[in-house]
Enzyme design. Structure first.
Site: not given
Length: 508
Positions: A78, A80, A186-187, A226, A245, A362, A364, A487
């Site tokens: 697929a 994307g 990708g990652s 995320i 964290e 990212l 984009h 406005h």
């Protein structure tokens, strides 16, 4: 200090100077237009893209549009990539659906809309998400057909710098040949030592997008984009969310002042934070999940119980099984592929884009990489400036940024001005009773050139692009301030912040 002294991390400066020798030569500038048929293993392509995510599929379409015979190989079946299938798109679907539920239970009454009862239909919510994903992946396949990109479903690995062996999803094998091969794989989720993700009780973002029930207690390991987005989804639907964290701050890349306001906003939404905290172990042997924690600086251990634990400690480049060693492609210590300013690796004819190379992870950014890379291959000029890549946290309110943070500007030693404008003074925000947030602009004191813009607002991800364009063209804060804004709109807050930067705002 002159702006020429400010370091801008462009694609042209990401790479060490020795790699310039591998720049694409003029031999690629005269590739003839394509004549298409369905590709067989023996056909040679002008461009082969390994990976059909945002970087890969965009690169493939752009290459075809430039007249290059192109094949895209995708192992998922697929198109994307992570973004569309188990990342950006499904998470935004759930963020929107959960926000609608939260509005119905917390805000509708004050707007004169009264409901006798509101309940979560989680299967229906997941079905809406899956429908959106399915339609978009099919849409990319349609774009491939429109642009005559050959699509091969399977796992690709290098046989040579010009040959990729593909184990197809149907169980066969084919060899795809190409003059230029782009790695766009990708990652993947970054794992943590001693923690086994089962996607049921200990989940990655993938599992968090497909939970069958709303967990009573959700622990999120990692306070990045995320983790906070997925924590928001389940928190709105009723989970008690605790974010653990290791660092001292949430979203460490965010402007410090905006970050503090953002954290306060999330805490008002009942999200709890345990900062400077190390996860020692996670035990899922019983009915629930038990975490053992200790201070990051060392100290006494404590325990924390949860129904579900989300591991959201970042992502790592995915290059496993590609055979990079076989053809000699160089990587750094983080596993990222090293490229020159044309996205070429040290192996001639082999390129890399997106999450597998240095730069923001990212979607984009990967798309921009893909376009620039194939433009170089086609003998044109490409350009990506990583200092101009906007970042957005899609919580509510959203936080969007582009350019330098105040901390970064201080570190550069630049004299600067700061202009801020709160949405509490914005008429549109007050009219819709959604006025939490601020616009912050940083500009060089001497020239008024904008250095960075940071927005916390309900639709910050849409508002930021005026600032992105302004930075690209080297605009001053006065340029934005003297631009007429409709406005009443949220965008007027950006205009007022610009006025506050070089002079004075009107409405505060």
């Amino acid at each position: 200090m002159a702006m020429a002294s400010i370091s801008r991390r462009k694609a042209t400066t990401v790479i060490s100077s020795w790699r310039q020798m591998y720049s694409s030569s003029s031999k690629y500038s005269s590739i003839v237009s394509r004549g298409y048929s369905v590709s067989s293993g023996s056909d040679e392509n002008d461009v082969v893209v390994i990976g059909g995510g945002p970087g890969g599929y965009v690169a493939a379409i752009k290459a075809a549009q430039l007249g290059l015979k192109t094949t895209c190989i995708e192992k998922r079946g697929a198109l994307g990539g992570t973004c569309l299938n188990v990342g950006c798109i499904p998470s935004k679907a759930l963020l929107h659906s959960s926000h609608m539920y939260h509005e119905a239970t917390h805000s509708f009454a004050s707007h004169g809309v009264k409901l006798s009862s509101v309940e979560v239909d989680l299967p229906a919510m997941m079905a809406q998400k899956d429908k959106a994903v399915g339609n978009l992946t099919k849409g990319i396949e349609g774009l491939f057909k429109k642009n005559k990109v050959t699509y091969v479903k399977g796992y690709g690995k290098f046989l040579s710098p010009s040959e990729v062996s593909v184990d197809t999803l149907e169980g066969g094998n084919t060899v795809v040949k190409g003059k230029n091969i782009i790695i766009a794989t990708g990652s993947d989720v970054k794992s943590l030592p001693g923690i086994t993700i089962d996607e049921k009780r200990i989940v990655s973002s993938t599992g968090a997008l497909a939970l069958s029930d709303v967990p009573k207690k959700l622990v999120v390991i990692g306070a990045g984009y995320i983790g906070l987005e997925m924590g928001s989804v389940w928190g709105r639907l009723g989970s008690e969310v605790t974010v653990v964290e290791f660092a001292a701050d949430i979203v460490p890349t965010m402007d410090g002042e905006v970050r503090k306001q953002f954290q306060r906003s999330l805490e008002k939404q009942k999200m709890k934070f345990m900062l400077k905290t190390k996860v020692v172990s996670v035990d899922a042997a019983g009915n629930g999940v038990k975490l053992t924690l200790e201070p990051a600086a060392g100290g006494d251990q404590t325990t924390l119980e949860a129904d579900v634990v989300l591991v959201s400690a970042g992502r790592t480049p995915f290059t496993a099984g590609l055979g990079l060693d076989k053809i000699g492609v160089e990587t750094d210590k983080a596993g990222r592929i090293l490229v020159n300013h044309r996205f070429g690796t040290n192996v001639p004819g082999v390129y890399a884009i997106g999450d597998v190379i240095p730069g923001p992870m990212l979607a984009h950014k990967a798309e921009e990489d893909g376009v620039a890379c194939v433009e170089y291959i086609a003998g044109k000029e490409g350009h990506v400036d990583y200092d101009m890549v906007p970042g957005v946290v899609y919580t509510h309110p959203e936080v969007a940024s582009v350019g330098k943070t105040e901390e970064q500007v201080k570190a550069l030693g630049v004299d600067y001005r700061v202009g801020k404008f709160p949405f509490l003074a914005n008429s549109r925000a007050k009219a819709i009773d959604d006025a939490e947030g601020v616009v912050k602009i940083l500009a060089e004191k001497e020239t008024d050139k904008i250095l960075g813009v940071h927005i916390m607002a309900p639709n910050a991800g849409e508002l930021i692009h005026e600032a992105v364009l302004a930075l690209h063209y080297g605009a001053s804060s006065e340029d934005i301030a003297r631009t007429c804004h409709a406005h009443p709109t949220m965008s007027e807050a950006l205009k007022e912040a610009a006025m506050a930067t070089y002079d004075k705002p009107i409405h505060i």
